[in-house]
Design a protein around this motif. Structure first.
Motif, PDB file in Angstrom:
ATOM      1  N   TRP A  56       0.681   7.966  -4.959  1.00 28.95           N
ATOM      2  CA  TRP A  56       1.051   6.565  -4.727  1.00 28.95           C
ATOM      3  C   TRP A  56       2.569   6.387  -4.725  1.00 28.95           C
ATOM      4  N   PRO A  68      -4.453   8.837  -3.021  1.00 29.83           N
ATOM      5  CA  PRO A  68      -3.542   8.080  -3.894  1.00 29.83           C
ATOM      6  C   PRO A  68      -4.051   6.668  -4.160  1.00 29.83           C
ATOM      7  N   TYR A  69      -3.574   6.079  -5.248  1.00 33.15           N
ATOM      8  CA  TYR A  69      -3.889   4.675  -5.523  1.00 33.15           C
ATOM      9  C   TYR A  69      -3.356   3.818  -4.381  1.00 33.15           C
ATOM     10  N   SER A  70      -4.039   2.715  -4.124  1.00 34.52           N
ATOM     11  CA  SER A  70      -3.697   1.901  -2.959  1.00 34.52           C
ATOM     12  C   SER A  70      -2.647   0.837  -3.250  1.00 34.52           C
ATOM     13  N   ALA A  75      -2.637   1.583  -9.694  1.00 32.31           N
ATOM     14  CA  ALA A  75      -1.905   2.754 -10.190  1.00 32.31           C
ATOM     15  C   ALA A  75      -1.492   2.597 -11.647  1.00 32.31           C
TER      16      ALA A  75
END
Length: 235
Positions: A56, A68-70, A75
């Protein structure tokens, strides 16, 4: 002569400490009742997964790494929600028991030294616990850049409370550089290094010792900050 029928409580800890320990147990109990698919989905969102976090932030990840976190919330939230997920009943039971053991003296210290005004001991206790959780999470992320094992559990928060108990033993003016605290910190570090070495063979799982150390340091710093604020107000 009448006999006193009052019995001591089963859990001899302040309500705030007891409530937090029960929340950890209830969270695990609720998770194990879910289907396997829902448990995986829950862990995907609330466990701390280094490659998702660093991805992220734009780190280059190897092929096959987790997505990855959006966004910022997804996150940052696991930095704290990690405390509410555990691997099994032994894991959560140990953390809950240690929380009760070290949380009680921390809470009682806050009550004794809160000064005038409304009682904010419960809020301060939660602040110290979650700052320790966050410190443990950040240490785990730093030790697992850009990819590494996911981390779960409240051990970072408990480790921070252990540091605070050692500092609180100094009285109303605890210091990070005191000999007793430094000696206790060395013992804590050595114990965690030993756990990291024997954990996989003895417990069947790895020990996120960096999260323990990070939580310990964060708890000590957060507690010293509160003491500094109290000293500043008193002055």
């Amino acid at each position: 002569m009448a006999r006193n029928s009052r019995r001591p409580p089963i859990i001899n800890a302040p309500p705030w400490v007891t409530a937090l320990a029960l929340v950890l147990l209830a969270a695990h109990g609720g998770r194990v009742l879910l289907s396997a698919g829902l448990q995986d989905a829950l862990l995907w969102n609330v466990a701390l997964i280094p490659e998702r976090f660093w991805g992220w932030l734009g780190a280059s990840l190897p092929p096959g790494a987790a997505e990855p976190y959006s966004n910022a919330f997804s996150a940052i939230a696991p930095v704290f929600t990690i405390a509410f997920v555990h691997s099994d009943w032994v894991h959560v039971g140990l953390n809950a028991a240690m929380l009760l053991g070290v949380g009680k003296p921390v809470y009682e210290y806050l009550e004794r030294t809160r000064g005038r005004g409304r009682n904010r001991s419960g809020e301060l206790f939660l602040f110290l616990f979650f700052m320790s959780v966050a410190g443990g999470s950040l240490a785990h992320l730093a030790a697992n850049y850009p990819i590494g094992q996911p981390a779960i559990g409240a051990s970072g928060g408990v480790s921070g409370l252990i540091a605070i108990v050692l500092m609180a033993q100094q009285g109303a003016a605890p210091r990070l550089a005191s000999r007793p605290f430094i000696a206790g910190s060395v013992v804590f570090l050595v114990a965690n290094l030993i756990l990291a070495f024997i954990g996989p063979s003895m417990l069947g799982a790895g020990i996120a010792w960096q999260a323990h150390v990070g939580g310990y340091v964060a708890g000590a710093l957060a507690f010293r900050f509160l003491v500094w604020r109290r000293e500043g107000v008193a002055a």
